[in-house]
Enzyme design. Sequence first.
Site, PDB file in Angstrom:
ATOM      1  N   LYS A 118       0.841  -1.339   0.114  1.00  0.00           N
ATOM      2  CA  LYS A 118      -0.017  -0.108  -0.016  1.00  0.00           C
ATOM      3  C   LYS A 118       0.963   1.139   0.146  1.00  0.00           C
ATOM      4  O   LYS A 118       0.429   2.332  -0.569  1.00  0.00           O
ATOM      5  CB  LYS A 118      -0.895  -0.124   1.199  1.00  0.00           C
ATOM      6  CG  LYS A 118      -2.230  -0.959   0.971  1.00  0.00           C
ATOM      7  CD  LYS A 118      -3.018  -1.017   2.252  1.00  0.00           C
ATOM      8  CE  LYS A 118      -4.042  -1.706   2.110  1.00  0.00           C
ATOM      9  NZ  LYS A 118      -3.947  -3.246   2.015  1.00  0.00           N
ATOM     10  N   GLU A 202      -3.171   6.444   8.436  1.00  0.00           N
ATOM     11  CA  GLU A 202      -3.965   7.475   7.582  1.00  0.00           C
ATOM     12  C   GLU A 202      -5.222   7.963   8.606  1.00  0.00           C
ATOM     13  O   GLU A 202      -5.565   7.556   9.397  1.00  0.00           O
ATOM     14  CB  GLU A 202      -4.842   6.497   6.697  1.00  0.00           C
ATOM     15  CG  GLU A 202      -4.229   6.274   5.431  1.00  0.00           C
ATOM     16  CD  GLU A 202      -4.809   5.449   4.391  1.00  0.00           C
ATOM     17  OE1 GLU A 202      -4.349   5.246   3.319  1.00  0.00           O
ATOM     18  OE2 GLU A 202      -6.038   4.982   4.582  1.00  0.00           O
ATOM     19  N   HIS A 237     -15.013  -6.071   7.220  1.00  0.00           N
ATOM     20  CA  HIS A 237     -14.390  -5.346   5.920  1.00  0.00           C
ATOM     21  C   HIS A 237     -14.337  -6.236   4.624  1.00  0.00           C
ATOM     22  O   HIS A 237     -13.538  -5.849   3.760  1.00  0.00           O
ATOM     23  CB  HIS A 237     -12.813  -5.317   6.708  1.00  0.00           C
ATOM     24  CG  HIS A 237     -12.916  -4.367   7.692  1.00  0.00           C
ATOM     25  ND1 HIS A 237     -12.978  -2.998   7.722  1.00  0.00           N
ATOM     26  CD2 HIS A 237     -12.673  -4.606   8.911  1.00  0.00           C
ATOM     27  CE1 HIS A 237     -12.839  -2.666   8.973  1.00  0.00           C
ATOM     28  NE2 HIS A 237     -12.557  -3.451   9.634  1.00  0.00           N
ATOM     29  N   ARG A 294      -5.757  -8.115 -10.215  1.00  0.00           N
ATOM     30  CA  ARG A 294      -6.094  -9.272 -10.512  1.00  0.00           C
ATOM     31  C   ARG A 294      -7.790  -9.027 -10.974  1.00  0.00           C
ATOM     32  O   ARG A 294      -7.930  -7.943 -10.934  1.00  0.00           O
ATOM     33  CB  ARG A 294      -6.188 -10.251  -9.362  1.00  0.00           C
ATOM     34  CG  ARG A 294      -6.746  -9.776  -8.034  1.00  0.00           C
ATOM     35  CD  ARG A 294      -6.987 -10.972  -6.995  1.00  0.00           C
ATOM     36  NE  ARG A 294      -7.478 -10.152  -5.699  1.00  0.00           N
ATOM     37  CZ  ARG A 294      -8.574  -9.797  -5.444  1.00  0.00           C
ATOM     38  NH1 ARG A 294      -9.611  -9.902  -6.074  1.00  0.00           N
ATOM     39  NH2 ARG A 294      -8.865  -9.118  -4.027  1.00  0.00           N
TER      40      ARG A 294
END
Length: 501
Positions: A118, A202, A237, A294
């Site tokens: 990330k 974040e 999630h 993907r």
Amino acid sequence: MRKIHKILVANRGEIALRVMRTAREMGIQTVAVYSEADRNAPHVRFADEAVCIGPPPSAQSYLLMDKLIEISLQMGVDAIHPGYGFLSENAVFSRKVSEAGLIFIGPSPESIEMMGSKLSAKLAAKRYNIPLVPGTEEAISDIAAAKQRAAEIGYPVLIKASAGGGGKGMRLVHHEEEFEEQMHRAISEAQAAFGDGAVFIEKFVTAPRHIEIQVLGDKHGNIIHLFERECSIQRRHQKVIEEAPSAVLTPEIRAAMGKCAVDVARACNYYGAGTVEFIVNDKLEFYFLEMNTRLQVEHPVTEMITGVDLVRQQILVAEGHALAIRQEDLQIKGHAIEVRVCAEDPANNFLPDIGKLHTYVRPQGPGIRVDDGFEQGMDIPIYYDPMIAKLIVHAEDRNKAIAKMLRAIEEYQITGIQTTLGFCTYVLNHEAFISGQFDTKFVEKYFTPEVLQSTNRPEEERVAAALAAFLLAQGTGTPAVIATAPPTTAATSAWKRRARM
């Protein structure tokens, strides 16, 4: 240009069948691999050839890179399609496949590596001025420095694993006094789950929506986007319901997000099918989240609204063809919704459920598609993801798509296990979903196990009344006997089915 004549599908279940069907349409032979638990699975019978790869645990079967390549070489395979999950985003596997002289139907290992982190993905996106959620630009392990940065960003903040996914290695911190403990937990969980304890910070976006853009690129530098998918209905999630297009994006925001998604793909020289994910706040301001290198589980909704077979495009790109589709050729046609039919018990915190599919009858009709890998009488194995099918509908607008999905769910007959179908019915009937005013916190805000019972009770009472009348007419029962029957939370309960017989 290298023609593909035979593909080994390094996966199982519905995605293996999905790839094989397109391959057959293209005149390409397929080889299935299967674990001992999947010996009787439909994808094994559908393939032209099949090879048992090992015992049920994926670490002893579907994740054996060298064995997959060895089988491919023995079977005269030209290319390997990884599907999703398992080895689909493994740069080492992609590189090994190429080094063995085979074609990996997916992006380059370099693209996978860059977007697999990330942090490196954020750095790549930053070069194209793509909006990023405020936070650290590199991994951070110093507690004091991390705490200071969190204070600068402003609470609440998210501590996230750089190599993470599915909510693992992610911690939400509301107050400074809990920061240190949560950071230790995030690092430990990331190390255990991914073998990489790197974390970053974040700003936590309140009331977030999860919206992603499908991209497609070739090896000649051409990249297009195929519009968005709304993926905000989630539990733990992980997505449960997806739709295309989103109910809230304007044409201007859609175009801006599409351009950003193409730029992200360009930043890593991407080719093949991929998805760029964004988080969107209540003001419809969007921020780059990550890229999945993907095919996505939810790719069928994009296929339904564009008419593009994404697996066919993957194969053509892998052969070296330039994209025959231009951005201006694409337009959104109608509305599509997908629900994931998982062997889970929504009344028990969505815990996986195992058992035999005593009844398994798929819905039918115009605009209905079922991608699955199971049949009636099969057992649901404990070794893999609990998703047993994807139910997809397409209609001319969103309201009609919702109505069609509700009808399709009602027709879907499953007994022997608990499924998420009842939960999906609840969501589709909810005012927040119908209005489009929902976010990733839908389950937290609106769902409790009791609502399934209350949602189903009126129909159960109608069925009970009908059965009571029938039994009274036959002189074999009383209303009281029927009225005491407990309500069921399953949308496709045996109780309802008996009433329809």
